[in-house]
Design a protein around this motif. Structure first.
Motif, PDB file in Angstrom:
ATOM      1  N   ALA A 185      46.808  47.680  35.782  1.00  0.00           N
ATOM      2  CA  ALA A 185      46.153  48.125  37.007  1.00  0.00           C
ATOM      3  C   ALA A 185      46.957  47.819  38.261  1.00  0.00           C
ATOM      4  N   ASN A 216      52.043  54.161  32.661  1.00  0.00           N
ATOM      5  CA  ASN A 216      50.984  55.088  32.254  1.00  0.00           C
ATOM      6  C   ASN A 216      51.156  55.549  30.812  1.00  0.00           C
ATOM      7  N   PHE A 247      40.813  48.454  28.677  1.00  0.00           N
ATOM      8  CA  PHE A 247      40.440  49.639  29.447  1.00  0.00           C
ATOM      9  C   PHE A 247      39.342  49.309  30.460  1.00  0.00           C
ATOM     10  N   MET A 248      38.343  48.575  30.029  1.00  0.00           N
ATOM     11  CA  MET A 248      37.216  48.230  30.894  1.00  0.00           C
ATOM     12  C   MET A 248      37.665  47.413  32.102  1.00  0.00           C
ATOM     13  N   LYS A 278      40.768  47.064  33.262  1.00  0.00           N
ATOM     14  CA  LYS A 278      41.725  47.823  34.076  1.00  0.00           C
ATOM     15  C   LYS A 278      40.985  48.671  35.103  1.00  0.00           C
ATOM     16  N   GLN A 279      39.956  49.360  34.658  1.00  0.00           N
ATOM     17  CA  GLN A 279      39.194  50.196  35.577  1.00  0.00           C
ATOM     18  C   GLN A 279      38.553  49.363  36.683  1.00  0.00           C
ATOM     19  N   MET A 323      41.254  48.082  39.221  1.00  0.00           N
ATOM     20  CA  MET A 323      41.749  49.127  40.107  1.00  0.00           C
ATOM     21  C   MET A 323      40.881  49.275  41.348  1.00  0.00           C
ATOM     22  N   THR A 371      32.032  48.780  37.100  1.00  0.00           N
ATOM     23  CA  THR A 371      33.251  49.142  36.383  1.00  0.00           C
ATOM     24  C   THR A 371      33.470  50.652  36.404  1.00  0.00           C
ATOM     25  N   GLY A 372      34.669  51.053  36.815  1.00  0.00           N
ATOM     26  CA  GLY A 372      35.038  52.465  36.786  1.00  0.00           C
ATOM     27  C   GLY A 372      34.630  53.255  38.007  1.00  0.00           C
ATOM     28  N   LYS A 400      36.090  53.111  40.887  1.00  0.00           N
ATOM     29  CA  LYS A 400      37.304  53.523  41.570  1.00  0.00           C
ATOM     30  C   LYS A 400      38.427  53.618  40.558  1.00  0.00           C
ATOM     31  N   GLY A 401      39.523  54.273  40.966  1.00  0.00           N
ATOM     32  CA  GLY A 401      40.678  54.338  40.085  1.00  0.00           C
ATOM     33  C   GLY A 401      40.827  55.719  39.488  1.00  0.00           C
TER      34      GLY A 401
END
Length: 277
Positions: A99, A107, A156-157, A159-160, A163, A273-274, A276-277
């Motif tokens: 992130a 990526n 994944f969780m 990271k979101q 961000m 969570t999630g 933004k980004g």
């Protein structure tokens, strides 16, 4: 019909619908508790007798003694807590790197890592068993812990979530001479308690209820976790369903307690969570 009255009617209908869904969701749980207090014959009576005429509390005592439940409880706590701590730590580090740290091919690496979520456990089950057998981890809790402390979902969780933390805060820390590890542990982690708590709850619940992995790697009853201990009630010619129900009710207590103490963070983590980004 006035606007306020129409709104009130819509809310009533919505609440009734949600109550019906909640009741349907709770149906198996209520049936499990009811069955744990019956005899084997009463359990399969139709229509269902929700409240037994006589409460057979001895089912809980039998389930506790017949399966060495205290030892299985300790084993499940040991494995679940270690894996939960490991997953939160590794997911936080990897999530922060993906992130907030810019590196070549970031990526592409993340997409490749994320793609492993599509590979079911059944595909790697046999190769993993052969590997663990060669290095001597069969019939050892490490066979559950080592692969369990890494999770793509957790990375994944987090990271979101990471961000959504403003880069300006991290840049200010870098200007003050803070290292990347220091930024993660001193700045990012304190701001991410909700997401970390949510991941910890999901991980603990999953590991606590995991049956397949312990079934594959554990042989000695002294190493059995709760799901394996409950399976011992299924004998060759007899299955003690009421004791399975009683043992299942006991096994739910730690999970319920964890949820009750951390539900505030769970709701916050899911909501944030999630975004933004």
């Amino acid at each position: 019909m006035s606007k306020n009255r129409k709104s009130a009617v819509e809310k009533i209908i919505l609440y009734l619908l949600l109550s019906l869904i909640a009741l349907i969701t709770l149906f198996p749980f209520i049936w499990m508790i009811s069955s744990s207090l019956k005899t084997e014959t009463e359990m399969f009576v139709f229509p269902i007798q929700w409240i037994p005429e006589v409460f057979h509390w001895e089912n809980y005592e039998k389930a506790w003694k017949m399966t060495s439940f205290p030892l299985a409880l300790f084993n499940s706590l040991k494995v679940s807590v270690i894996i939960t701590i490991g997953q939160v730590l590794t997911s936080a580090m990897a999530g922060y790197a993906f992130a907030k740290i810019k590196f070549r091919g970031r990526n592409k690496v993340f997409i490749g890592y994320l793609a492993t979520m599509m590979v079911p456990f059944q595909v790697v089950m046999i190769p993993q068993f052969i590997l663990f057998r060669k290095i001597g981890l069969i019939n050892n809790h490490l066979a559950l812990i080592l692969p369990g402390i890494f999770t793509v979902f957790g990375v994944f969780m987090l990271k979101q979530f990471f961000m959504g933390i403003p880069d300006e805060i991290l840049e200010a820390a870098r200007i003050d001479g803070c290292s990347e590890a220091g930024i993660m542990f001193r700045v990012v982690i304190p701001l991410s308690k909700a997401a970390l708590s949510s991941l910890a709850i999901f991980t603990f619940r999953w590991q606590w209820n995991d049956y397949l992995a312990p079934l594959i790697y554990l042989n000695d009853k002294e190493l059995f976790t709760i799901p394996l201990a409950l399976s011992t009630f299924r004998m060759e010619n007899l299955t003690l369903y009421t004791l399975i129900m009683a043992g299942s009710v006991i096994s739910l207590v730690p999970v319920i307690l964890v949820f009750l103490f951390t539900q505030k963070y769970l709701i916050q983590g899911i909501a944030m969570t999630g975004l933004k980004g």
